[in-house]
Design a protein around this motif. Structure first.
Motif, short mmCIF file in Angstrom:
data_model
loop_
_atom_site.label_atom_id
_atom_site.label_comp_id
_atom_site.label_asym_id
_atom_site.label_seq_id
_atom_site.Cartn_x
_atom_site.Cartn_y
_atom_site.Cartn_z
N ALA A 1 0.82 -1.21 0.00
CA ALA A 1 0.00 0.00 0.00
C ALA A 1 0.86 1.26 0.00
O ALA A 1 1.90 1.31 0.65
CB ALA A 1 -0.92 0.00 1.21
N PRO A 2 0.42 2.31 -0.71
CA PRO A 2 1.22 3.54 -0.84
C PRO A 2 1.00 4.50 0.33
O PRO A 2 0.68 5.67 0.15
CB PRO A 2 0.68 4.14 -2.14
N PHE A 3 1.20 3.98 1.55
CA PHE A 3 1.03 4.80 2.74
C PHE A 3 2.39 5.23 3.28
O PHE A 3 3.43 4.71 2.88
CB PHE A 3 0.28 4.01 3.83
N ASP A 4 2.37 6.17 4.23
CA ASP A 4 3.63 6.62 4.81
C ASP A 4 4.18 5.58 5.78
O ASP A 4 3.52 4.59 6.11
CB ASP A 4 3.48 7.98 5.48
N ALA A 5 5.41 5.81 6.25
CA ALA A 5 6.10 4.82 7.08
C ALA A 5 5.35 4.52 8.36
O ALA A 5 5.27 3.37 8.80
CB ALA A 5 7.52 5.31 7.39
N ALA A 6 4.77 5.55 8.98
CA ALA A 6 4.06 5.34 10.24
C ALA A 6 2.82 4.47 10.03
O ALA A 6 2.51 3.61 10.86
CB ALA A 6 3.67 6.68 10.85
N ALA A 7 2.11 4.69 8.94
CA ALA A 7 0.92 3.89 8.65
C ALA A 7 1.31 2.44 8.37
O ALA A 7 0.67 1.51 8.86
CB ALA A 7 0.17 4.49 7.46
N LYS A 8 2.36 2.25 7.59
CA LYS A 8 2.82 0.89 7.29
C LYS A 8 3.25 0.18 8.57
O LYS A 8 3.01 -1.02 8.75
CB LYS A 8 3.98 0.93 6.29
N GLN A 9 3.88 0.92 9.46
CA GLN A 9 4.33 0.32 10.71
C GLN A 9 3.14 -0.08 11.58
O GLN A 9 3.14 -1.14 12.20
CB GLN A 9 5.23 1.30 11.47
N ALA A 10 2.14 0.77 11.63
CA ALA A 10 0.94 0.45 12.41
C ALA A 10 0.28 -0.83 11.90
O ALA A 10 -0.19 -1.67 12.68
CB ALA A 10 -0.04 1.61 12.37
N LEU A 11 0.26 -1.01 10.59
CA LEU A 11 -0.31 -2.23 10.01
C LEU A 11 0.50 -3.45 10.42
O LEU A 11 -0.06 -4.49 10.79
CB LEU A 11 -0.37 -2.12 8.48
N LEU A 12 1.83 -3.33 10.35
CA LEU A 12 2.68 -4.46 10.72
C LEU A 12 2.51 -4.84 12.18
O LEU A 12 2.56 -6.02 12.54
CB LEU A 12 4.15 -4.11 10.43
N GLU A 13 2.29 -3.84 13.03
CA GLU A 13 2.19 -4.10 14.46
C GLU A 13 0.81 -4.59 14.90
O GLU A 13 0.65 -5.02 16.05
CB GLU A 13 2.57 -2.83 15.23
N ALA A 14 -0.18 -4.54 14.02
CA ALA A 14 -1.52 -5.02 14.38
C ALA A 14 -1.42 -6.48 14.82
O ALA A 14 -0.82 -7.31 14.14
CB ALA A 14 -2.47 -4.87 13.19
N GLU A 15 -2.03 -6.80 15.94
CA GLU A 15 -1.86 -8.12 16.55
C GLU A 15 -2.67 -9.23 15.89
O GLU A 15 -2.33 -10.40 15.98
CB GLU A 15 -2.20 -8.05 18.04
N THR A 16 -3.80 -8.87 15.26
CA THR A 16 -4.66 -9.89 14.65
C THR A 16 -4.99 -9.48 13.23
O THR A 16 -4.90 -8.30 12.86
CB THR A 16 -5.97 -10.06 15.44
#
Length: 203
Positions: free
Chosen positions: A159-174
């Motif tokens: 997805a063409p999101f910024d680094a913080a958004a991509k990080q939040a997705l990676l950190e999602a637990e489920t």
């Protein structure tokens, strides 16, 4: 705990089970790949909090295994990493190698997670709106054949999101939590896609 050689690359996020092609040209990262190939072929992808040398790292990354590798005559590499496991950063190690290394805890993955039908339908509906707004050509028949994890993680990775958004997705637990966040991000970035040239960030 695991000792992991890391490749801190802004905007590059890897998920377990997915692949990430990389072109390696900087001398220190050529050394990193050579070292990994001589050992266990594993490299940790993790984002720096700022795009500057030696910047602090985000807390979660993904360990990848080098599969395909093309060694070019001038010392560069083309490699493909396959994600194996997310990890949580415990501490950065004091090393003499030109590349950074950390001590990390490998995070267990929920391999059999699925979305509720209404979650999947909501995601696909928003994804179509977002793709149309951004001018992306998508084979929706093929998308419909993907399992939930491949779909949600795959879109999160590219997805063409910024680094913080991509990080939040990676950190999602489920997987449902990642799906819900992805829908929110597509709505947010879709609404702001015509903003000024500096773009929209969540930082």
């Amino acid at each position: 705990m695991a000792r992991i050689t890391i490749f801190p690359l802004p905007g590059a996020v890897l998920y377990p089970g997915l692949q990430l092609p990389l072109h390696i040209f900087e001398p220190r990262y050529r050394a990193m790949v050579s070292d990994a190939l001589a050992r266990d072929r594993r490299i940790g992808m993790i984002q720096p909090q700022r795009p500057v040398e030696g910047a602090p790292l985000f807390s979660v990354g993904c360990l990848g295994r080098i599969g395909d590798v093309e060694a070019l005559e001038d010392g560069r590499f083309n490699i493909v990493l396959t994600g194996e496991s997310r990890f949580r950063l415990l501490r950065e190690l004091d090393v003499t190698t030109p590349f950074r290394q950390i001590e990390a805890e490998l995070l267990p993955e929920r391999d059999n997670e699925v979305l509720a039908p209404i979650e999947r339908a909501s995601f696909e509906r928003e994804a179509k709106r977002f793709a149309d707004a951004q001018g992306y050509a998508v084979d929706w028949d093929q998308v419909g054949r993907l399992d939930d994890q491949s779909l949600i993680n795959g879109v999160s990775q590219i997805a063409p999101f910024d680094a913080a958004a991509k990080q939040a997705l990676l950190e999602a637990e489920t997987l449902p939590a990642r799906c819900e966040l992805l829908v929110q991000l597509m709505q947010f970035f879709g609404r702001h896609s015509d903003d000024d040239d500096e773009g929209v960030t969540l930082q």
